[in-house]
Design an enzyme around this catalytic site. Structure first.
Site, PDB file in Angstrom:
ATOM      1  N   CYS A 157       0.836  -1.201   0.000  1.00  0.00           N
ATOM      2  CA  CYS A 157       0.000   0.000   0.000  1.00  0.00           C
ATOM      3  C   CYS A 157       0.880   1.264   0.000  1.00  0.00           C
ATOM      4  O   CYS A 157       1.561   1.525  -0.993  1.00  0.00           O
ATOM      5  CB  CYS A 157      -0.972  -0.069   1.173  1.00  0.00           C
ATOM      6  SG  CYS A 157      -2.418   0.950   0.910  1.00  0.00           S
ATOM      7  N   HIS A 213      -3.359  -5.311   1.841  1.00  0.00           N
ATOM      8  CA  HIS A 213      -2.720  -5.533   3.147  1.00  0.00           C
ATOM      9  C   HIS A 213      -2.733  -7.009   3.541  1.00  0.00           C
ATOM     10  O   HIS A 213      -3.583  -7.422   4.352  1.00  0.00           O
ATOM     11  CB  HIS A 213      -3.462  -4.733   4.227  1.00  0.00           C
ATOM     12  CG  HIS A 213      -3.244  -3.259   4.128  1.00  0.00           C
ATOM     13  ND1 HIS A 213      -2.275  -2.597   4.846  1.00  0.00           N
ATOM     14  CD2 HIS A 213      -3.868  -2.321   3.387  1.00  0.00           C
ATOM     15  CE1 HIS A 213      -2.318  -1.309   4.560  1.00  0.00           C
ATOM     16  NE2 HIS A 213      -3.275  -1.111   3.674  1.00  0.00           N
ATOM     17  N   GLU A 225      -0.929  -8.433   5.584  1.00  0.00           N
ATOM     18  CA  GLU A 225      -0.612  -8.558   7.020  1.00  0.00           C
ATOM     19  C   GLU A 225      -1.876  -8.471   7.883  1.00  0.00           C
ATOM     20  O   GLU A 225      -1.821  -8.731   9.072  1.00  0.00           O
ATOM     21  CB  GLU A 225       0.416  -7.480   7.430  1.00  0.00           C
ATOM     22  CG  GLU A 225      -0.123  -6.067   7.641  1.00  0.00           C
ATOM     23  CD  GLU A 225      -0.424  -5.323   6.348  1.00  0.00           C
ATOM     24  OE1 GLU A 225      -0.339  -5.921   5.247  1.00  0.00           O
ATOM     25  OE2 GLU A 225      -0.770  -4.121   6.435  1.00  0.00           O
TER      26      GLU A 225
HETATM   27  N1  GLN Z   1      -3.599   6.362   1.082  1.00  0.00           N
HETATM   28  C1  GLN Z   1      -2.354   6.081   1.721  1.00  0.00           C
HETATM   29  C2  GLN Z   1      -1.219   6.845   1.059  1.00  0.00           C
HETATM   30  O1  GLN Z   1      -1.383   7.308  -0.020  1.00  0.00           O
HETATM   31  C3  GLN Z   1      -2.048   4.622   1.683  1.00  0.00           C
HETATM   32  C4  GLN Z   1      -3.049   3.866   2.535  1.00  0.00           C
HETATM   33  C5  GLN Z   1      -2.510   2.636   3.158  1.00  0.00           C
HETATM   34  O2  GLN Z   1      -1.309   2.392   3.196  1.00  0.00           O
HETATM   35  N2  GLN Z   1      -3.399   1.853   3.683  1.00  0.00           N
HETATM   36  O3  GLN Z   1      -0.176   6.969   1.621  1.00  0.00           O
END
Ligand code: GLN
Length: 188
Positions: A79, A170, A172
């Protein structure tokens, strides 16, 4: 025993640590650049990519990560972590490690559906993987040498380029250890 570092500046690092420990590796929380020397691999967790990026830069950890990446150390960004690996971030001028030949779109699923769960098919894994998406990015473009490992709704959500691995979701936050195991298997 393999040692995997989890970048612990901000975000979901504890969950990664627990998942990796279940996979049977030694895990250290990385907050200083010197700690990278003890790692065989590094996870960059989800969280807030602008915050993590700022801290990486201020604490001079960024260059050491780039050096280790160049020397072949496996790095897994989930992410926000994948955003930090990307060479291009479409809708932002924020800091990035700029290691992976991908262009990502931040918060790509919009405010209305900012979090959801979906079953994904991941290249090389049998059966579905539960994808937990939280204000997730997707990958809009990949360069040559980038392998697409998963798509959702025709958007790329998991990629691999040599020793670098990234995903929008995610793993995890689920009980499934396969994605982390896949990453651990990338350690030579
Ligand atoms: N929206 C977040 C970002 O741009 C990422 C979200 C996340 O890691 N769950 O940093």
């Amino acid at each position: 025993m393999k040692t995997v570092g989890v970048l612990a500046l901000q975000g979901a690092f504890r969950e990664h640590k627990e998942t990796l420990q279940k996979c049977g590796v030694k895990v250290i929380e990385v907050r200083k650049k010197e700690q990278l020397d003890e790692c065989d691999a590094l996870v960059i967790p989800g969280g807030e990519s602008t915050t993590i990026g700022k801290l990486l830069n201020e604490w001079s950890i960024a260059q050491r990560i780039r050096d280790r990446a160049g020397a072949g150390m496996p790095i897994f960004g989930t992410c926000a972590g994948m955003i930090l690996l990307a060479k291009q971030i479409k809708n932002s001028t924020q800091f990035s490690l700029a290691l992976m030949d991908i262009e990502v779109v931040r918060n790509a699923y919009g405010r209305q559906v900012d979090s959801f769960e979906i079953d994904l098919q991941v290249e090389g894994l049998e059966g579905p993987v539960q994808g937990v998406f939280i204000r997730a990015p997707y990958v809009e473009k990949v360069g040559e040498g980038v392998q697409v490992l998963a798509k959702h709704d025709n958007k790329i959500v998991m990629v691999k380029q040599g020793n670098l691995l990234g995903c929008s979701f995610h793993p995890e936050l689920t009980d499934d250890l396969r994605i982390h195991q896949y990453f651990i298997n990338m350690i030579k």
